[in-house]
Motif scaffolding. Structure first.
Motif, PDB file in Angstrom:
ATOM      1  N   THR A 157       0.819  -1.218   0.000  1.00  0.00           N
ATOM      2  CA  THR A 157       0.000   0.000   0.000  1.00  0.00           C
ATOM      3  C   THR A 157       0.850   1.264   0.000  1.00  0.00           C
ATOM      4  O   THR A 157       0.326   2.345  -0.260  1.00  0.00           O
ATOM      5  N   ASN A 158       2.167   1.133   0.307  1.00  0.00           N
ATOM      6  CA  ASN A 158       3.032   2.307   0.273  1.00  0.00           C
ATOM      7  C   ASN A 158       4.384   1.951  -0.320  1.00  0.00           C
ATOM      8  O   ASN A 158       4.743   0.773  -0.439  1.00  0.00           O
ATOM      9  N   ASP A 159       5.150   2.980  -0.681  1.00  0.00           N
ATOM     10  CA  ASP A 159       6.387   2.766  -1.433  1.00  0.00           C
ATOM     11  C   ASP A 159       7.560   2.307  -0.571  1.00  0.00           C
ATOM     12  O   ASP A 159       8.680   2.161  -1.078  1.00  0.00           O
ATOM     13  N   ALA A 160       7.336   2.062   0.711  1.00  0.00           N
ATOM     14  CA  ALA A 160       8.377   1.502   1.560  1.00  0.00           C
ATOM     15  C   ALA A 160       8.351  -0.026   1.540  1.00  0.00           C
ATOM     16  O   ALA A 160       9.261  -0.665   2.059  1.00  0.00           O
ATOM     17  N   GLN A 161       7.326  -0.604   0.935  1.00  0.00           N
ATOM     18  CA  GLN A 161       7.150  -2.060   0.950  1.00  0.00           C
ATOM     19  C   GLN A 161       7.761  -2.679  -0.307  1.00  0.00           C
ATOM     20  O   GLN A 161       7.082  -3.270  -1.140  1.00  0.00           O
ATOM     21  N   LEU A 162       9.082  -2.546  -0.418  1.00  0.00           N
ATOM     22  CA  LEU A 162       9.798  -3.044  -1.584  1.00  0.00           C
ATOM     23  C   LEU A 162       9.919  -4.567  -1.547  1.00  0.00           C
ATOM     24  O   LEU A 162       9.988  -5.182  -0.478  1.00  0.00           O
ATOM     25  N   ALA A 163       9.965  -5.159  -2.723  1.00  0.00           N
ATOM     26  CA  ALA A 163      10.136  -6.605  -2.844  1.00  0.00           C
ATOM     27  C   ALA A 163      11.628  -6.926  -2.872  1.00  0.00           C
ATOM     28  O   ALA A 163      12.299  -6.709  -3.877  1.00  0.00           O
ATOM     29  N   SER A 164      12.155  -7.414  -1.781  1.00  0.00           N
ATOM     30  CA  SER A 164      13.564  -7.783  -1.673  1.00  0.00           C
ATOM     31  C   SER A 164      13.702  -9.299  -1.798  1.00  0.00           C
ATOM     32  O   SER A 164      12.703 -10.026  -1.882  1.00  0.00           O
ATOM     33  N   SER A 165      14.931  -9.793  -1.777  1.00  0.00           N
ATOM     34  CA  SER A 165      15.151 -11.240  -1.835  1.00  0.00           C
ATOM     35  C   SER A 165      14.441 -11.951  -0.698  1.00  0.00           C
ATOM     36  O   SER A 165      13.928 -13.057  -0.861  1.00  0.00           O
ATOM     37  N   GLY A 166      14.428 -11.324   0.470  1.00  0.00           N
ATOM     38  CA  GLY A 166      13.824 -11.956   1.631  1.00  0.00           C
ATOM     39  C   GLY A 166      12.309 -12.004   1.595  1.00  0.00           C
ATOM     40  O   GLY A 166      11.702 -12.722   2.382  1.00  0.00           O
ATOM     41  N   THR A 167      11.677 -11.252   0.697  1.00  0.00           N
ATOM     42  CA  THR A 167      10.217 -11.308   0.583  1.00  0.00           C
ATOM     43  C   THR A 167       9.764 -12.384  -0.390  1.00  0.00           C
ATOM     44  O   THR A 167       8.566 -12.648  -0.524  1.00  0.00           O
ATOM     45  N   LEU A 168      10.710 -13.008  -1.121  1.00  0.00           N
ATOM     46  CA  LEU A 168      10.368 -14.105  -2.013  1.00  0.00           C
ATOM     47  C   LEU A 168      10.079 -15.359  -1.202  1.00  0.00           C
ATOM     48  O   LEU A 168      10.552 -15.519  -0.069  1.00  0.00           O
ATOM     49  N   SER A 169       9.342 -16.267  -1.772  1.00  0.00           N
ATOM     50  CA  SER A 169       9.199 -17.589  -1.173  1.00  0.00           C
ATOM     51  C   SER A 169      10.461 -18.393  -1.492  1.00  0.00           C
ATOM     52  O   SER A 169      11.218 -18.041  -2.408  1.00  0.00           O
ATOM     53  N   PRO A 170      10.728 -19.490  -0.759  1.00  0.00           N
ATOM     54  CA  PRO A 170      11.890 -20.310  -1.108  1.00  0.00           C
ATOM     55  C   PRO A 170      11.863 -20.783  -2.564  1.00  0.00           C
ATOM     56  O   PRO A 170      12.899 -20.804  -3.230  1.00  0.00           O
ATOM     57  N   ALA A 171      10.679 -21.129  -3.082  1.00  0.00           N
ATOM     58  CA  ALA A 171      10.587 -21.580  -4.477  1.00  0.00           C
ATOM     59  C   ALA A 171      10.926 -20.443  -5.438  1.00  0.00           C
ATOM     60  O   ALA A 171      11.663 -20.641  -6.413  1.00  0.00           O
ATOM     61  N   GLU A 172      10.393 -19.252  -5.172  1.00  0.00           N
ATOM     62  CA  GLU A 172      10.688 -18.109  -6.039  1.00  0.00           C
ATOM     63  C   GLU A 172      12.175 -17.786  -6.037  1.00  0.00           C
ATOM     64  O   GLU A 172      12.762 -17.470  -7.080  1.00  0.00           O
TER      65      GLU A 172
END
Length: 443
Positions: free
Chosen positions: A198-213
Motif C-alpha cells: 500500500t506504500n512505497d516503503a514495501q519493496l520486494a527484496s530477496s527476503g520477501t520471495l518464497s523459497p521456491a521463487e
C-alpha cells in the motif's frame, strides 16, 4: 577439541578491553570491531512512506512489468508453476507480453562493452546469436524496440542527438549486436513492491520471495552464468553480484542481480590460487572449520552451510556449497536448491531495509584446482572514512558473534512462520564438523 594450528596470525583475536581484531585468512584484510560502536541503528527507515500511486503501479522504474520495452531485448525468462519452473529463450518481441517471474536482459550500460571484446579479441556473435538478432530485427515491432532503446542509450550517454538523427537506420543498428551477444546481463524480478503493498516503503527484496521463487531466481542466474562462459571463449571469469538499495550501489530499488564476463580472473581468485595450491584443504581449515571452532556456524542443510564471516569490511554472512562440483551450473538441481534455500534464509534474516551486496565466488573456468562455490552477503551498514583510508585497517561495527546472535533468532522465527525452507538446521541443530565439506577430492 584441539584448536587448529595457524602458520599465520589467527583470524580472530579478542583483546582485553573487548576489541576484536580480525584478519581475513585469504586476502589479509585487517578489521577491528571496537566495543560500543555496534550500538547504532541498522538499516534504512523510510519515515514518510508515500501511498502507492495506482496509475504508476508497474511503471515505477525501468525494470517494472509495464516498461519492458525500455530495456534491451530479453535473452531469457523463467516462469514458475508451483515447485516447478521453465526457462524460456526469448526470440521475438511478441513473447515479451507473456508471463514471467524473472527476466534476463542485457545491461544497457555495460562494464565491458561489446566493442571491448570485438576490438581486443576479434569477438563475433555466434551463429545462433546472429540468427536471433536477424529474426528480431526482421519484425518491424522488434526493430522499433531496438532502435528506441539505442536512442535512449545514446541520449543518456551524452551523444549529439542532431548527429544521431542524421545517421541511417543501418548505422544506428550497428550498436545492436551488444544486445544479442554482450557479456553484461541483468536478472530482474517481476515485483517492484510486495504483493498487496500500500506504500512505497514495501519493496520486494530477496527476503520477501518464497523459497521456491528464490530458487527460480537463482536458477535463471546460474543458467545465465553458464551461457556467458559458453558463448564467449575469451571470458576467464563471470562475476555475479546483487546490489540492494542505493547505499549498496543499486541504480533502482528493484530486485535484480548482475553478471559481468571479464577477461581476467578476479583479484580475489588470484590471491586464493596460491593458497589453494599449497594447501588444497584451505577452505575447510581457514573458513568453515574455523568458523565451527569459533561457534560461528549459523545454519546448514544437506548441501550448504552458512556462518558469520570474519575479516570483512562489513558484517558478512557466508554461504558455502558442500558440493564436490565447484561450478554452479554443473551441480545437481538439489545442490543448487540447497544453496538457494540457505542464501534466501540469510536474506530473510537480514531484512529488506538493510542495504547489502551479494557476491558470488567460484572456481575460475581455466583453473585446475578445486575451489568451492560460495556467496557472501555483506551488510552495508557503515561508511569507510579517513581512518580506514590512512591505516588500511577497517572498522566493522558488528563482530562475527554479534552478527550470529542477530541472525539466529530471526531464522528461528522465520522457520516457525514458514518463510524459509523447513529443511534448514539452525545454530545448535547444525552437525557441520571438521572436514565436512566434500568438494575437496583430497579429503
Amino acid at each position: 577439541m584441539a584448536q587448529p594450528h595457524f602458520s599465520q596470525p589467527s583470524p580472530l583475536t579478542r583483546m582485553s578491553d573487548g576489541t576484536i581484531k580480525q584478519i581475513n585468512p585469504f586476502s589479509g584484510t585487517e578489521v577491528w570491531t571496537i566495543p560500543g560502536r555496534a550500538n547504532r541503528p541498522l538499516g534504512l527507515v523510510n519515515t514518510n512512506p508515500e501511498p502507492i500511486d495506482e496509475d504508476r503501479r508497474g511503471h515505477y522504474c525501468s525494470f517494472c512489468t509495464q516498461r519492458i520495452l525500455e530495456t534491451p531485448p530479453e535473452k531469457a525468462r523463467i516462469v514458475g508453476d508451483g515447485s516447478k519452473s521453465r526457462i524460456l529463450r526469448s526470440q521475438s518481441v511478441d513473447e515479451l507480453a507473456g508471463p514471467w517471474d524473472f527476466r534476463r536482459i542485457p545491461n544497457l550500460f555495460e562494464i565491458l562493452s561489446f566493442d571491448y571484446w570485438v576490438q581486443n579479441y576479434g569477438y563475433e556473435l555466434s551463429s545462433e546469436q546472429r540468427q536471433r538478432r536477424d529474426s528480431y530485427l526482421s519484425d518491424p515491432a522488434g526493430k522499433a524496440h531496438v532502435l528506441s532503446v539505442l536512442e535512449t542509450k545514446a541520449r543518456a550517454s551524452g551523444a549529439d542527438m542532431d548527429q544521431w538523427y542524421k545517421l541511417s537506420e543501418r548505422e544506428r543498428l550497428e550498436g545492436a549486436d551488444g544486445f544479442f551477444g554482450g557479456g553484461h546481463d541483468v536478472v530482474v524480478g517481476r515485483r517492484h513492491f510486495v504483493d498487496g503493498a500500500t506504500n512505497d516503503a514495501q519493496l520486494a527484496s530477496s527476503g520477501t520471495l518464497s523459497p521456491a521463487e528464490h530458487n527460480w531466481y537463482m536458477s535463471l542466474t546460474i543458467d545465465a552464468m553458464r551461457d556467458l562462459y559458453a558463448t564467449n571463449r575469451y571470458a576467464r571469469y563471470v562475476q555475479v553480484f546483487q546490489n540492494w538499495l542505493k547505499p549498496a550501489g543499486a541504480s533502482f530499488d528493484h530486485l535484480h542481480k548482475q553478471l559481468v564476463a571479464i577477461d581476467e580472473r578476479s583479484v580475489n581468485a588470484e590471491i586464493e590460487v596460491a593458497k589453494v595450491r599449497s594447501n588444497p584443504n584451505v577452505y575447510n581449515e581457514l573458513a568453515v572449520d574455523y568458523a565451527g571452532y569459533q561457534n560461528l556456524i549459523i545454519a546448514e542443510n544437506k548441501h550448504a552451510v552458512a556462518y558469520a564471516g570474519f575479516g570483512h569490511r562489513y558484517p558478512t554472512l557466508e554461504v558455502y556449497s558442500k558440493s564436490a562440483e565447484p561450478m554452479p551450473w554443473e551441480q545437481s538441481p538439489e545442490e543448487q536448491a540447497g544453496m538457494s534455500d540457505l542464501l534466501h534464509a540469510m536474506h530473510v534474516a537480514t531484512g529488506g531495509n538493510i542495504a547489502c551486496n551479494e557476491e558470488w565466488h567460484h572456481k575460475p573456468i581455466d583453473l585446475d584446482i578445486p575451489m568451492p562455490w560460495r556467496i557472501l552477503l555483506k551488510w552495508r551498514v557503515s561508511t569507510l572514512a579517513g581512518f580506514e583510508g590512512g591505516t588500511k585497517i577497517y572498522v566493522n561495527t558488528i563482530d562475527p558473534w554479534t552478527l550470529r546472535d542477530r541472525v539466529v533468532p530471526q531464522l528461528l522465527a522465520a522457520r516457525a512462520e514458514g518463510k524459509i525452507a523447513s529443511t534448514i538446521n539452525i545454530a545448535t541443530e547444525c552437525s557441520c564438523k571438521v572436514n565436512s565439506l566434500k568438494y575437496n577430492p583430497y579429503l
